[in-house]
Design a protein around this motif. Structure first.
Motif, short mmCIF file in Angstrom:
data_model
loop_
_atom_site.label_atom_id
_atom_site.label_comp_id
_atom_site.label_asym_id
_atom_site.label_seq_id
_atom_site.Cartn_x
_atom_site.Cartn_y
_atom_site.Cartn_z
N CYS A 29 67.07 -3.47 23.94
CA CYS A 29 66.55 -2.13 23.66
C CYS A 29 67.27 -1.08 24.49
O CYS A 29 67.64 -0.02 23.99
CB CYS A 29 65.05 -2.07 23.96
N ARG A 43 70.42 -2.91 18.13
CA ARG A 43 69.35 -3.02 17.12
C ARG A 43 69.32 -4.39 16.45
O ARG A 43 68.25 -4.96 16.24
CB ARG A 43 69.52 -1.91 16.08
N ALA A 79 64.05 1.63 25.47
CA ALA A 79 64.60 2.26 24.28
C ALA A 79 64.41 3.78 24.30
O ALA A 79 65.31 4.54 23.91
CB ALA A 79 63.95 1.68 23.02
N HIS A 119 67.12 5.59 21.77
CA HIS A 119 67.26 4.74 20.60
C HIS A 119 66.00 4.82 19.73
O HIS A 119 65.16 3.92 19.71
CB HIS A 119 67.56 3.30 21.02
N ASP A 123 65.54 4.54 16.54
CA ASP A 123 65.38 3.48 15.54
C ASP A 123 64.76 2.23 16.16
O ASP A 123 63.95 1.55 15.53
CB ASP A 123 66.71 3.16 14.88
N ILE A 124 65.09 1.96 17.41
CA ILE A 124 64.52 0.80 18.08
C ILE A 124 63.07 1.06 18.47
O ILE A 124 62.21 0.18 18.34
CB ILE A 124 65.38 0.39 19.29
#
Length: 161
Positions: free
Chosen positions: A58, A63, A90, A95, A97-98
């Motif tokens: 993360c 991903r 994350a 991040h 999307d994570i």
């Protein structure tokens, strides 16, 4: 159970990276992560700077490895390491999307611990407004306090300095 691969212990503490699975996650080596999982390493093994392989993946934004670990029953809410939990790792590094993947897998948005205390504070401190909004949309508690930067509002103000 024999946890060795080519004569090398694959669950041996490896210093800062914790273990072989965490090392592969840090480096973004999906094939190595897959191979280790096929050899039945403990997907939830703790140790090292990041605490576990999920938190490492993360933090580094890998991903595809996060997905692979989630598919292999990793504990999405495991605590430990520099960032305290995968959400915080994350969120601190942007991040989104994570963060969404962790939310989709029933991660605890209010988990506390680690350097920043919470994912909301980590995202606020780093100035990632989209992640802050995503967490707020998922009913994160914005009033939690911690050692670093007080609450999320104070962390956001610090990011603007």
């Amino acid at each position: 159970m024999d946890c060795s691969l080519y004569g090398i212990s694959i669950e041996h503490e490896a210093g800062e990276s914790g273990n072989a699975l965490q090392t592969a996650a840090i480096q973004g080596s999906k094939d190595t992560v897959q191979l280790l999982l096929e050899h039945q390493v403990d997907v939830n093994a703790q140790g090292g700077y990041y605490g576990n392989a999920l938190q490492a993946a993360c933090r580094r934004g890998h991903r595809d490895i996060v997905i692979l670990l989630l598919e292999n029953q990793v504990n999405v809410n495991a605590e430990g390491g520099q960032y305290g939990n995968a959400f915080q790792a994350a969120a601190y590094t942007g991040h989104e999307d994570i963060v969404q993947l962790l939310l989709d897998h029933k991660g605890d948005v209010n988990a506390q611990g680690g350097y920043y205390g919470s994912a909301l504070k980590a995202a606020s401190r780093s100035g990632y407004q989209d992640i802050v909004q995503l967490l707020l949309d998922h009913k994160v508690n914005g009033n939690t306090r911690g050692e670093q930067h007080g609450n999320a509002l104070e962390a956001a103000a610090y990011a603007e300095l």
